[in-house]
Scaffold this motif. Structure first.
Motif, PDB file in Angstrom:
ATOM      1  N   VAL A   1       8.666  16.566  -2.012  1.00  8.55           N
ATOM      2  CA  VAL A   1       7.822  17.007  -0.892  1.00  8.55           C
ATOM      3  C   VAL A   1       6.421  16.386  -0.956  1.00  8.55           C
ATOM      4  O   VAL A   1       5.962  15.817   0.047  1.00  8.55           O
ATOM      5  CB  VAL A   1       7.777  18.544  -0.809  1.00  8.55           C
ATOM      6  N   PRO A   2       5.707  16.444  -2.077  1.00  6.63           N
ATOM      7  CA  PRO A   2       4.379  15.800  -2.097  1.00  6.63           C
ATOM      8  C   PRO A   2       4.451  14.281  -1.876  1.00  6.63           C
ATOM      9  O   PRO A   2       3.590  13.702  -1.208  1.00  6.63           O
ATOM     10  CB  PRO A   2       3.825  16.114  -3.482  1.00  6.63           C
ATOM     11  N   LYS A   3       5.500  13.658  -2.408  1.00 10.21           N
ATOM     12  CA  LYS A   3       5.631  12.216  -2.243  1.00 10.21           C
ATOM     13  C   LYS A   3       5.904  11.857  -0.781  1.00 10.21           C
ATOM     14  O   LYS A   3       5.322  10.908  -0.249  1.00 10.21           O
ATOM     15  CB  LYS A   3       6.746  11.669  -3.133  1.00 10.21           C
ATOM     16  N   ILE A   4       6.747  12.618  -0.119  1.00 16.02           N
ATOM     17  CA  ILE A   4       7.031  12.365   1.291  1.00 16.02           C
ATOM     18  C   ILE A   4       5.771  12.561   2.134  1.00 16.02           C
ATOM     19  O   ILE A   4       5.468  11.755   3.020  1.00 16.02           O
ATOM     20  CB  ILE A   4       8.182  13.264   1.780  1.00 16.02           C
ATOM     21  N   ILE A   5       5.035  13.622   1.860  1.00 17.74           N
ATOM     22  CA  ILE A   5       3.800  13.881   2.611  1.00 17.74           C
ATOM     23  C   ILE A   5       2.776  12.775   2.367  1.00 17.74           C
ATOM     24  O   ILE A   5       2.134  12.287   3.304  1.00 17.74           O
ATOM     25  CB  ILE A   5       3.235  15.265   2.262  1.00 17.74           C
ATOM     26  N   ALA A   6       2.624  12.358   1.109  1.00 17.46           N
ATOM     27  CA  ALA A   6       1.657  11.301   0.789  1.00 17.46           C
ATOM     28  C   ALA A   6       2.042   9.977   1.441  1.00 17.46           C
ATOM     29  O   ALA A   6       1.180   9.257   1.957  1.00 17.46           O
ATOM     30  CB  ALA A   6       1.556  11.134  -0.722  1.00 17.46           C
ATOM     31  N   ILE A   7       3.320   9.654   1.447  1.00 16.55           N
ATOM     32  CA  ILE A   7       3.764   8.405   2.070  1.00 16.55           C
ATOM     33  C   ILE A   7       3.572   8.476   3.587  1.00 16.55           C
ATOM     34  O   ILE A   7       3.165   7.494   4.215  1.00 16.55           O
ATOM     35  CB  ILE A   7       5.220   8.095   1.678  1.00 16.55           C
ATOM     36  N   PHE A   8       3.826   9.626   4.183  1.00 12.90           N
ATOM     37  CA  PHE A   8       3.609   9.786   5.622  1.00 12.90           C
ATOM     38  C   PHE A   8       2.133   9.604   5.970  1.00 12.90           C
ATOM     39  O   PHE A   8       1.789   8.903   6.923  1.00 12.90           O
ATOM     40  CB  PHE A   8       4.111  11.150   6.080  1.00 12.90           C
ATOM     41  N   VAL A   9       1.243  10.208   5.189  1.00 12.89           N
ATOM     42  CA  VAL A   9      -0.199  10.057   5.431  1.00 12.89           C
ATOM     43  C   VAL A   9      -0.625   8.606   5.222  1.00 12.89           C
ATOM     44  O   VAL A   9      -1.418   8.059   5.998  1.00 12.89           O
ATOM     45  CB  VAL A   9      -1.005  11.020   4.534  1.00 12.89           C
ATOM     46  N   ALA A  10      -0.081   7.961   4.183  1.00 10.30           N
ATOM     47  CA  ALA A  10      -0.414   6.551   3.941  1.00 10.30           C
ATOM     48  C   ALA A  10       0.081   5.673   5.091  1.00 10.30           C
ATOM     49  O   ALA A  10      -0.608   4.720   5.479  1.00 10.30           O
ATOM     50  CB  ALA A  10       0.203   6.094   2.628  1.00 10.30           C
ATOM     51  N   LEU A  11       1.244   5.982   5.636  1.00 15.78           N
ATOM     52  CA  LEU A  11       1.729   5.229   6.788  1.00 15.78           C
ATOM     53  C   LEU A  11       0.783   5.381   7.979  1.00 15.78           C
ATOM     54  O   LEU A  11       0.496   4.415   8.685  1.00 15.78           O
ATOM     55  CB  LEU A  11       3.127   5.690   7.184  1.00 15.78           C
ATOM     56  N   LEU A  12       0.306   6.602   8.206  1.00 15.89           N
ATOM     57  CA  LEU A  12      -0.632   6.815   9.305  1.00 15.89           C
ATOM     58  C   LEU A  12      -1.931   6.046   9.089  1.00 15.89           C
ATOM     59  O   LEU A  12      -2.513   5.509  10.032  1.00 15.89           O
ATOM     60  CB  LEU A  12      -0.920   8.302   9.470  1.00 15.89           C
ATOM     61  N   LEU A  13      -2.396   6.002   7.832  1.00 12.98           N
ATOM     62  CA  LEU A  13      -3.645   5.311   7.543  1.00 12.98           C
ATOM     63  C   LEU A  13      -3.502   3.791   7.596  1.00 12.98           C
ATOM     64  O   LEU A  13      -4.405   3.089   8.059  1.00 12.98           O
ATOM     65  CB  LEU A  13      -4.172   5.722   6.167  1.00 12.98           C
ATOM     66  N   PHE A  14      -2.381   3.278   7.104  1.00 13.37           N
ATOM     67  CA  PHE A  14      -2.210   1.829   7.000  1.00 13.37           C
ATOM     68  C   PHE A  14      -1.500   1.215   8.195  1.00 13.37           C
ATOM     69  O   PHE A  14      -1.311  -0.007   8.240  1.00 13.37           O
ATOM     70  CB  PHE A  14      -1.449   1.469   5.716  1.00 13.37           C
ATOM     71  N   LEU A  15      -1.096   2.019   9.173  1.00 13.56           N
ATOM     72  CA  LEU A  15      -0.405   1.473  10.336  1.00 13.56           C
ATOM     73  C   LEU A  15      -1.244   0.460  11.108  1.00 13.56           C
ATOM     74  O   LEU A  15      -0.708  -0.584  11.516  1.00 13.56           O
ATOM     75  CB  LEU A  15       0.067   2.608  11.246  1.00 13.56           C
ATOM     76  N   PRO A  16      -2.551   0.673  11.326  1.00 14.02           N
ATOM     77  CA  PRO A  16      -3.341  -0.376  12.008  1.00 14.02           C
ATOM     78  C   PRO A  16      -3.385  -1.692  11.222  1.00 14.02           C
ATOM     79  O   PRO A  16      -3.296  -2.774  11.816  1.00 14.02           O
ATOM     80  CB  PRO A  16      -4.736   0.237  12.122  1.00 14.02           C
TER      81      PRO A  16
ATOM     82  N   PRO B   1       0.812  -1.227   0.000  1.00 16.98           N
ATOM     83  CA  PRO B   1       0.000   0.000   0.000  1.00 16.98           C
ATOM     84  C   PRO B   1       0.844   1.276   0.000  1.00 16.98           C
ATOM     85  O   PRO B   1       0.529   2.233  -0.715  1.00 16.98           O
ATOM     86  CB  PRO B   1      -0.820  -0.102   1.292  1.00 16.98           C
ATOM     87  N   ILE B   2       1.927   1.276   0.754  1.00 16.45           N
ATOM     88  CA  ILE B   2       2.785   2.456   0.830  1.00 16.45           C
ATOM     89  C   ILE B   2       3.482   2.684  -0.507  1.00 16.45           C
ATOM     90  O   ILE B   2       3.570   3.817  -1.001  1.00 16.45           O
ATOM     91  CB  ILE B   2       3.817   2.298   1.966  1.00 16.45           C
ATOM     92  N   MET B   3       3.980   1.616  -1.096  1.00 15.89           N
ATOM     93  CA  MET B   3       4.656   1.744  -2.394  1.00 15.89           C
ATOM     94  C   MET B   3       3.690   2.187  -3.484  1.00 15.89           C
ATOM     95  O   MET B   3       4.056   2.983  -4.352  1.00 15.89           O
ATOM     96  CB  MET B   3       5.293   0.409  -2.790  1.00 15.89           C
ATOM     97  N   LEU B   4       2.465   1.689  -3.450  1.00 10.18           N
ATOM     98  CA  LEU B   4       1.480   2.094  -4.457  1.00 10.18           C
ATOM     99  C   LEU B   4       1.108   3.569  -4.322  1.00 10.18           C
ATOM    100  O   LEU B   4       0.917   4.258  -5.329  1.00 10.18           O
ATOM    101  CB  LEU B   4       0.241   1.215  -4.374  1.00 10.18           C
ATOM    102  N   VAL B   5       1.026   4.060  -3.085  1.00 11.93           N
ATOM    103  CA  VAL B   5       0.753   5.486  -2.883  1.00 11.93           C
ATOM    104  C   VAL B   5       1.902   6.317  -3.431  1.00 11.93           C
ATOM    105  O   VAL B   5       1.696   7.316  -4.137  1.00 11.93           O
ATOM    106  CB  VAL B   5       0.508   5.789  -1.386  1.00 11.93           C
ATOM    107  N   GLY B   6       3.133   5.918  -3.134  1.00 11.21           N
ATOM    108  CA  GLY B   6       4.294   6.630  -3.661  1.00 11.21           C
ATOM    109  C   GLY B   6       4.346   6.603  -5.178  1.00 11.21           C
ATOM    110  O   GLY B   6       4.669   7.609  -5.820  1.00 11.21           O
TER     111      GLY B   6
END
Length: 87
Positions: free
Chosen positions: A52-67, A23-28
């Motif tokens: 910058v947008p890629k780092i922000i998107a990956i950070f948000v995806a990490l927060l969403l997919f962490l559970p 999921p993280i790689m697909l978002v990136g």
């Protein structure tokens, strides 16, 4: 522990790694392709625009997919503990 059991652990660990990273790689990938398309259409050739947008998107995806990632790891560890307790 026999050879086939070790191979089972390794195979399941690789599938777990892929399930956690996908999921993280697909978002990136999606953000990178979108920004590359934007750069190609507008002829803005700034190399740092992607980061910058890629780092922000990956950070948000990490927060969403962490559970989800934690649940997958917990299930894998429960399976390992179960196999250790019940040989």
């Amino acid at each position: 522990m026999t050879g086939p059991e070790v191979l089972d652990f390794a195979r399941e660990a690789i599938w777990l790694m892929l399930a956690m990273a996908a999921p993280i790689m697909l978002v990136g990938l999606a953000v990178g392709v979108t920004i590359a398309l934007f750069q190609a259409l507008t002829q803005v050739q700034e190399m740092t625009l992607v980061f910058v947008p890629k780092i922000i998107a990956i950070f948000v995806a990490l927060l969403l997919f962490l559970p989800l990632m934690g649940g997958l790891m917990a299930g894998f560890m429960a399976m390992i503990f179960d196999r250790i307790a019940n040989p």
